[in-house]
Each structure stands twice: as C-alpha cells, then as structure tokens.
Design an enzyme around this catalytic site. Structure first.
Site, mmCIF file in Angstrom:
data_model
loop_
_atom_site.group_PDB
_atom_site.id
_atom_site.type_symbol
_atom_site.label_atom_id
_atom_site.label_comp_id
_atom_site.label_asym_id
_atom_site.label_seq_id
_atom_site.Cartn_x
_atom_site.Cartn_y
_atom_site.Cartn_z
ATOM 1 N N PRO A 1 64.692 29.194 -16.855
ATOM 2 C CA PRO A 1 65.716 29.553 -15.939
ATOM 3 C C PRO A 1 67.029 28.196 -15.907
ATOM 4 O O PRO A 1 66.575 27.404 -15.284
ATOM 5 C CB PRO A 1 65.202 30.340 -14.432
ATOM 6 C CG PRO A 1 63.924 29.934 -14.677
ATOM 7 C CD PRO A 1 63.290 29.277 -16.143
ATOM 8 N N GLU A 2 68.101 29.201 -15.733
ATOM 9 C CA GLU A 2 69.270 27.823 -15.477
ATOM 10 C C GLU A 2 70.119 28.690 -14.461
ATOM 11 O O GLU A 2 69.344 29.433 -13.265
ATOM 12 C CB GLU A 2 70.526 28.063 -16.566
ATOM 13 C CG GLU A 2 69.563 27.628 -18.116
ATOM 14 C CD GLU A 2 68.776 26.151 -18.822
ATOM 15 O OE1 GLU A 2 69.553 25.233 -17.267
ATOM 16 O OE2 GLU A 2 68.354 26.007 -19.427
ATOM 17 N N LYS B 1 69.140 23.226 -9.967
ATOM 18 C CA LYS B 1 67.859 24.792 -10.519
ATOM 19 C C LYS B 1 66.531 24.248 -9.763
ATOM 20 O O LYS B 1 65.770 24.574 -10.442
ATOM 21 C CB LYS B 1 67.346 24.748 -12.080
ATOM 22 C CG LYS B 1 68.782 24.509 -13.886
ATOM 23 C CD LYS B 1 68.483 25.025 -14.969
ATOM 24 C CE LYS B 1 67.558 22.903 -15.219
ATOM 25 N NZ LYS B 1 67.045 23.265 -17.031
ATOM 26 N N ARG C 1 67.448 20.399 -29.801
ATOM 27 C CA ARG C 1 68.014 21.819 -29.348
ATOM 28 C C ARG C 1 68.816 22.152 -30.051
ATOM 29 O O ARG C 1 69.942 22.011 -30.597
ATOM 30 C CB ARG C 1 68.842 21.354 -28.057
ATOM 31 C CG ARG C 1 67.994 20.569 -26.790
ATOM 32 C CD ARG C 1 67.062 21.175 -25.979
ATOM 33 N NE ARG C 1 66.823 22.788 -26.118
ATOM 34 C CZ ARG C 1 66.640 22.631 -24.351
ATOM 35 N NH1 ARG C 1 67.105 21.472 -23.900
ATOM 36 N NH2 ARG C 1 67.095 24.324 -24.154
#
EC number: 3.2.2.23
Length: 269
Positions: free
Chosen positions: A2-3, A57, A259
């Site tokens: 979750p961002e 976050k 990434r």
C-alpha cells in the site's frame, strides 16, 4: 505494498467508525509482525480515539494517552466488521469498538507493524520522513530546487522517503509517463518546466488513485472489502510488451535500483 493513496483511502474509510468511539479491548492472535506488538496495545482498555491521521504510509491513531502507529508492510489491510466474524488464518488483530464494530487487521506476509508512542516527536521512523507530495510545500519549484545537486535517477529520487514520501513504484512510473520523462534521467538534469510538469503529474496521479479507491493488484482492498479501481487506468506499470495507449509503441521495462521501471520509449525522453 500500500502506498500513499491506499493508506489515505483506508484512513478515510475507517475514520467515521473509530474517531470519537472507544476501543474496549484488543484481541491479538499473532504478536509477531515485523516487530512484536507493544504491550500498551495488547492491554488497551476503554480508550477513546481522538483522531486518525496519515503521515507518509503510516496511520496515526491518537488516543488520550498516546498513539497507535500502523504500517501495512507488503500485504497488510484494515477493514470494518459490523459484527464479529470468525477470524481467518491471517487475521492477526481486532480492535473491539464501543459502537459494536470491529476493526480487523489482516496481513498474510506479516511485514506490517503496530507500534506505540507516547510522543510522536520522539519516533525516529517519523522524524526522517520527507515532504508530503499532496501538500502545498511540494510543487515544481521544490522539486527543481531539491534535484539540483542530486545524482540520483529521477525515479529513485521520487522513491526516496527522506526527500518525498509515499509515491512508491506504481505511481512513480505513472507520473513519469504523464510528464514525458524517462525514469533513467538524472534528477539534476530536469529543466524547470519539466519539474513543474512532473510535480503536477504526481499530484494528479495520486489524487486520481484516491478517487478510484486505490490500486488493487494483489492484496490491497478498501476498508469495505472492495477492490481499488485505479489499476484500470494504469498507462505503463505492469504493461511490458503491450502497446502504449498514446502512440502504439511497445512499453519497455528496465531495472533501476532493483525496482522495475515501465516506460514508453517514444512518449518519454
């Protein structure tokens, strides 16, 4: 993971059910998350929730005597139950509320965290966080100024929490596409007009995701159990080898800083 949009959606979803209400008790079924759950949370009894805020976050639940700090890790989520349901394997924490609802925390990978603080100013995990991308402080001028002496690639810059928080991989990819900037560009190479456009794109992408309920790719669900719908609006993320919706060129993928970065070689430069 979750961002910022997903955490903000969860905050908005559970806020009416917890703020102003009393936590009667906590039921802890698994104490071993990323760190052991603090005894203050385990033994909580008849404590009113004053506010529910978000920083980066993290969810910050304010009580009269301190704060519960929640981080969702890779797969954590919170939902409101109108009545008690039998817990499933990965349902680790329940907060039993005075309004007869249950706030249930689920985390299959157990990389999330429930922390306690009497004073947020002394929490090291919060003290080193950068600017909020939806705040007035974050704009093109800030981005241009901060990137002048940075050798980081622009994608890595956007994902460095000491600089700017909560954007994450999905939204960094989407914002760079919207601004027409390759993720491999050095941040210090941005022209001022590019920085202005990128800052606007970041804000627009994050706000659009919040409006759509976030991005559900694997684990994320809203507090009422619904999927987030922003995945249907993704332009480049997860679309390697597919045609760009704008120009028809095939979306490419590269790894920077371990990434995956998705981009259109025609629309981005």
């Amino acid at each position: 993971m979750p961002e910022l949009p997903e955490v903000e959606i969860i905050r908005r979803g559970i806020e009416p059910w917890v703020v102003g209400h009393i936590i009667q008790r906590a039921e802890i079924r698994n104490n071993q998350l990323r760190w052991p759950i603090d005894q203050e949370i385990i033994s909580i009894h008849q404590r009113r929730v004053i506010s529910l805020k978000r920083r980066a976050k993290y969810l910050l639940m304010q009580l009269h005597h301190g704060w519960i700090i929640i981080h969702f890790g890779m797969s954590g989520r919170l939902r409101i139950l109108a009545h008690m349901l039998p817990p499933e394997k990965h349902d680790h924490i329940d907060l039993i509320m005075s309004n007869n609802c249950i706030l249930r925390y689920t985390d299959p990978r157990r990389f999330g965290a429930w922390l306690w603080s009497n004073n947020l100013d002394k929490m090291s995990i919060l003290n080193n966080l950068g600017v909020e991308p939806l705040s007035d402080q974050f704009d093109g001028h800030w981005l241009f100024t901060k990137s002048r002496n940075k050798s980081l690639l622009i994608k890595q810059f956007l994902m460095t929490n000491k600089l700017v928080v909560g954007i994450g991989n999905i939204y960094a990819n989407e914002a760079l596409f919207a601004a027409g900037i390759l993720p491999s560009r050095a941040s210090c190479s941005l022209k001022e007009q590019e920085a202005l456009l990128l800052a606007r794109s970041i804000k627009a992408i994050l706000l659009s995701s919040i409006e759509e309920g976030g991005t559900t790719l694997r684990d994320f669900l809203q507090s009422d159990g619904r999927d987030g719908l922003f995945a249907k609006k993704l332009q480049v993320y997860g679309r390697h080898g597919e045609p760009c919706y704008t120009c028809g060129e095939f979306i490419q993928i590269a790894k920077y800083g371990q990434r995956s970065s998705f981009f259109c070689p025609s629309c981005q430069n």
